[in-house]
Write a protein that holds these residues in place. Structure first.
Motif, PDB file in Angstrom:
ATOM      1  N   MET A 101     -13.932  44.006 -22.670  1.00 52.40           N
ATOM      2  CA  MET A 101     -14.205  42.868 -21.831  1.00 52.40           C
ATOM      3  C   MET A 101     -15.692  42.576 -21.909  1.00 52.40           C
ATOM      4  O   MET A 101     -16.521  43.470 -21.731  1.00 52.40           O
ATOM      5  N   GLY A 102     -16.026  41.351 -22.146  1.00 54.16           N
ATOM      6  CA  GLY A 102     -17.414  40.973 -22.268  1.00 54.16           C
ATOM      7  C   GLY A 102     -18.011  40.557 -20.936  1.00 54.16           C
ATOM      8  O   GLY A 102     -17.409  40.695 -19.863  1.00 54.16           O
ATOM      9  N   LEU A 103     -19.212  40.053 -21.020  1.00 53.56           N
ATOM     10  CA  LEU A 103     -19.920  39.632 -19.823  1.00 53.56           C
ATOM     11  C   LEU A 103     -19.217  38.464 -19.135  1.00 53.56           C
ATOM     12  O   LEU A 103     -19.146  38.411 -17.904  1.00 53.56           O
ATOM     13  N   GLY A 104     -18.667  37.568 -19.931  1.00 53.19           N
ATOM     14  CA  GLY A 104     -17.957  36.423 -19.345  1.00 53.19           C
ATOM     15  C   GLY A 104     -16.729  36.842 -18.553  1.00 53.19           C
ATOM     16  O   GLY A 104     -16.448  36.298 -17.477  1.00 53.19           O
ATOM     17  N   GLY A 105     -15.990  37.821 -19.077  1.00 52.95           N
ATOM     18  CA  GLY A 105     -14.818  38.320 -18.355  1.00 52.95           C
ATOM     19  C   GLY A 105     -15.198  38.975 -17.041  1.00 52.95           C
ATOM     20  O   GLY A 105     -14.494  38.824 -16.026  1.00 52.95           O
ATOM     21  N   CYS A 106     -16.306  39.684 -17.028  1.00 49.88           N
ATOM     22  CA  CYS A 106     -16.777  40.327 -15.795  1.00 49.88           C
ATOM     23  C   CYS A 106     -17.171  39.284 -14.752  1.00 49.88           C
ATOM     24  O   CYS A 106     -16.870  39.435 -13.564  1.00 49.88           O
ATOM     25  N   ILE A 107     -17.825  38.238 -15.193  1.00 47.55           N
ATOM     26  CA  ILE A 107     -18.229  37.179 -14.266  1.00 47.55           C
ATOM     27  C   ILE A 107     -17.008  36.458 -13.720  1.00 47.55           C
ATOM     28  O   ILE A 107     -16.954  36.103 -12.535  1.00 47.55           O
ATOM     29  N   ILE A 108     -15.997  36.266 -14.560  1.00 47.44           N
ATOM     30  CA  ILE A 108     -14.761  35.633 -14.090  1.00 47.44           C
ATOM     31  C   ILE A 108     -14.075  36.516 -13.050  1.00 47.44           C
ATOM     32  O   ILE A 108     -13.563  36.016 -12.034  1.00 47.44           O
ATOM     33  N   LEU A 109     -14.047  37.845 -13.267  1.00 44.64           N
ATOM     34  CA  LEU A 109     -13.459  38.741 -12.274  1.00 44.64           C
ATOM     35  C   LEU A 109     -14.195  38.651 -10.942  1.00 44.64           C
ATOM     36  O   LEU A 109     -13.569  38.628  -9.873  1.00 44.64           O
ATOM     37  N   ILE A 110     -15.506  38.603 -10.985  1.00 45.23           N
ATOM     38  CA  ILE A 110     -16.288  38.495  -9.756  1.00 45.23           C
ATOM     39  C   ILE A 110     -15.989  37.181  -9.051  1.00 45.23           C
ATOM     40  O   ILE A 110     -15.802  37.138  -7.827  1.00 45.23           O
ATOM     41  N   ALA A 111     -15.903  36.093  -9.821  1.00 44.78           N
ATOM     42  CA  ALA A 111     -15.638  34.782  -9.226  1.00 44.78           C
ATOM     43  C   ALA A 111     -14.240  34.717  -8.612  1.00 44.78           C
ATOM     44  O   ALA A 111     -14.070  34.227  -7.484  1.00 44.78           O
ATOM     45  N   VAL A 112     -13.243  35.217  -9.313  1.00 45.77           N
ATOM     46  CA  VAL A 112     -11.866  35.192  -8.786  1.00 45.77           C
ATOM     47  C   VAL A 112     -11.767  36.079  -7.544  1.00 45.77           C
ATOM     48  O   VAL A 112     -11.122  35.713  -6.552  1.00 45.77           O
ATOM     49  N   GLY A 113     -12.422  37.240  -7.594  1.00 48.76           N
ATOM     50  CA  GLY A 113     -12.419  38.111  -6.427  1.00 48.76           C
ATOM     51  C   GLY A 113     -13.086  37.468  -5.224  1.00 48.76           C
ATOM     52  O   GLY A 113     -12.608  37.591  -4.085  1.00 48.76           O
ATOM     53  N   ALA A 114     -14.192  36.772  -5.441  1.00 47.13           N
ATOM     54  CA  ALA A 114     -14.871  36.095  -4.339  1.00 47.13           C
ATOM     55  C   ALA A 114     -14.018  34.965  -3.776  1.00 47.13           C
ATOM     56  O   ALA A 114     -13.965  34.758  -2.559  1.00 47.13           O
ATOM     57  N   ILE A 115     -13.337  34.250  -4.653  1.00 44.69           N
ATOM     58  CA  ILE A 115     -12.456  33.172  -4.184  1.00 44.69           C
ATOM     59  C   ILE A 115     -11.316  33.743  -3.355  1.00 44.69           C
ATOM     60  O   ILE A 115     -10.988  33.224  -2.277  1.00 44.69           O
ATOM     61  N   LEU A 116     -10.691  34.826  -3.841  1.00 39.45           N
ATOM     62  CA  LEU A 116      -9.591  35.423  -3.084  1.00 39.45           C
ATOM     63  C   LEU A 116     -10.066  35.992  -1.749  1.00 39.45           C
ATOM     64  O   LEU A 116      -9.340  35.926  -0.745  1.00 39.45           O
ATOM     65  N   THR A 117     -11.267  36.542  -1.707  1.00 38.49           N
ATOM     66  CA  THR A 117     -11.747  37.170  -0.483  1.00 38.49           C
ATOM     67  C   THR A 117     -12.261  36.161   0.531  1.00 38.49           C
ATOM     68  O   THR A 117     -11.911  36.228   1.713  1.00 38.49           O
ATOM     69  N   PHE A 118     -13.075  35.217   0.077  1.00 40.16           N
ATOM     70  CA  PHE A 118     -13.789  34.368   1.023  1.00 40.16           C
ATOM     71  C   PHE A 118     -13.232  32.947   1.153  1.00 40.16           C
ATOM     72  O   PHE A 118     -13.467  32.301   2.173  1.00 40.16           O
ATOM     73  N   ALA A 119     -12.520  32.440   0.182  1.00 36.98           N
ATOM     74  CA  ALA A 119     -12.148  31.023   0.205  1.00 36.98           C
ATOM     75  C   ALA A 119     -10.668  30.773   0.446  1.00 36.98           C
ATOM     76  O   ALA A 119     -10.248  29.622   0.481  1.00 36.98           O
ATOM     77  N   THR A 120      -9.881  31.790   0.577  1.00 35.02           N
ATOM     78  CA  THR A 120      -8.447  31.569   0.807  1.00 35.02           C
ATOM     79  C   THR A 120      -8.024  32.213   2.114  1.00 35.02           C
ATOM     80  O   THR A 120      -8.605  33.188   2.577  1.00 35.02           O
ATOM     81  N   ASP A 121      -6.993  31.660   2.672  1.00 35.52           N
ATOM     82  CA  ASP A 121      -6.387  32.273   3.846  1.00 35.52           C
ATOM     83  C   ASP A 121      -4.858  32.306   3.687  1.00 35.52           C
ATOM     84  O   ASP A 121      -4.114  32.041   4.615  1.00 35.52           O
ATOM     85  N   TRP A 122      -4.439  32.606   2.476  1.00 34.54           N
ATOM     86  CA  TRP A 122      -3.011  32.746   2.208  1.00 34.54           C
ATOM     87  C   TRP A 122      -2.510  34.066   2.796  1.00 34.54           C
ATOM     88  O   TRP A 122      -3.247  35.048   2.853  1.00 34.54           O
ATOM     89  N   ASP A 123      -1.276  34.076   3.161  1.00 32.35           N
ATOM     90  CA  ASP A 123      -0.656  35.307   3.636  1.00 32.35           C
ATOM     91  C   ASP A 123       0.533  35.615   2.749  1.00 32.35           C
ATOM     92  O   ASP A 123       1.474  34.823   2.653  1.00 32.35           O
ATOM     93  N   MET A 124       0.461  36.749   2.070  1.00 35.23           N
ATOM     94  CA  MET A 124       1.577  37.196   1.244  1.00 35.23           C
ATOM     95  C   MET A 124       2.088  38.500   1.838  1.00 35.23           C
ATOM     96  O   MET A 124       1.302  39.392   2.183  1.00 35.23           O
ATOM     97  N   GLN A 125       3.378  38.607   1.948  1.00 31.77           N
ATOM     98  CA  GLN A 125       3.954  39.808   2.530  1.00 31.77           C
ATOM     99  C   GLN A 125       3.789  40.983   1.569  1.00 31.77           C
ATOM    100  O   GLN A 125       4.197  40.914   0.421  1.00 31.77           O
ATOM    101  N   GLY A 126       3.162  42.052   2.029  1.00 30.34           N
ATOM    102  CA  GLY A 126       2.981  43.238   1.219  1.00 30.34           C
ATOM    103  C   GLY A 126       1.731  43.236   0.376  1.00 30.34           C
ATOM    104  O   GLY A 126       1.430  44.227  -0.288  1.00 30.34           O
TER     105      GLY A 126
END
Length: 83
Positions: free
Chosen positions: A1-26
């Motif tokens: 995984m290159g630098l771009g993949g790492c940055i994408i993981l950080i961005a997706v993680g930040a979006i899931l943590t701070f920008a969504t309020d979805w509720d999934m069971q489990g």
């Protein structure tokens, strides 16, 4: 995984943590986002340490000796006889 993949993981993680309020069971999306951010940061640190090691220039172990090449021209003047 290159630098771009790492940055994408950080961005997706930040979006899931701070920008969504979805509720999934489990599935706790905040925890999944934090995990993705941590994995992305570990990847960036690993990538930068590997890239730093690649840039190290090692001097050659044997000295390089350049030979001087003399082109002798016999025109009667350059060898001292034509003076």
């Amino acid at each position: 995984m290159g630098l771009g993949g790492c940055i994408i993981l950080i961005a997706v993680g930040a979006i899931l943590t701070f920008a969504t309020d979805w509720d999934m069971q489990g599935v706790n999306l905040d925890l999944v986002g934090i995990i993705l951010i941590v994995v992305g940061l570990i990847g960036v640190a690993t990538f930068s340490s590997v890239a730093k090691r690649r840039r190290v220039v090692v001097p050659p172990t044997t000295p390089v000796i350049e030979e001087e090449r003399h082109h002798s021209r016999r025109d009667g003047y350059s060898d001292g006889y034509g003076v």
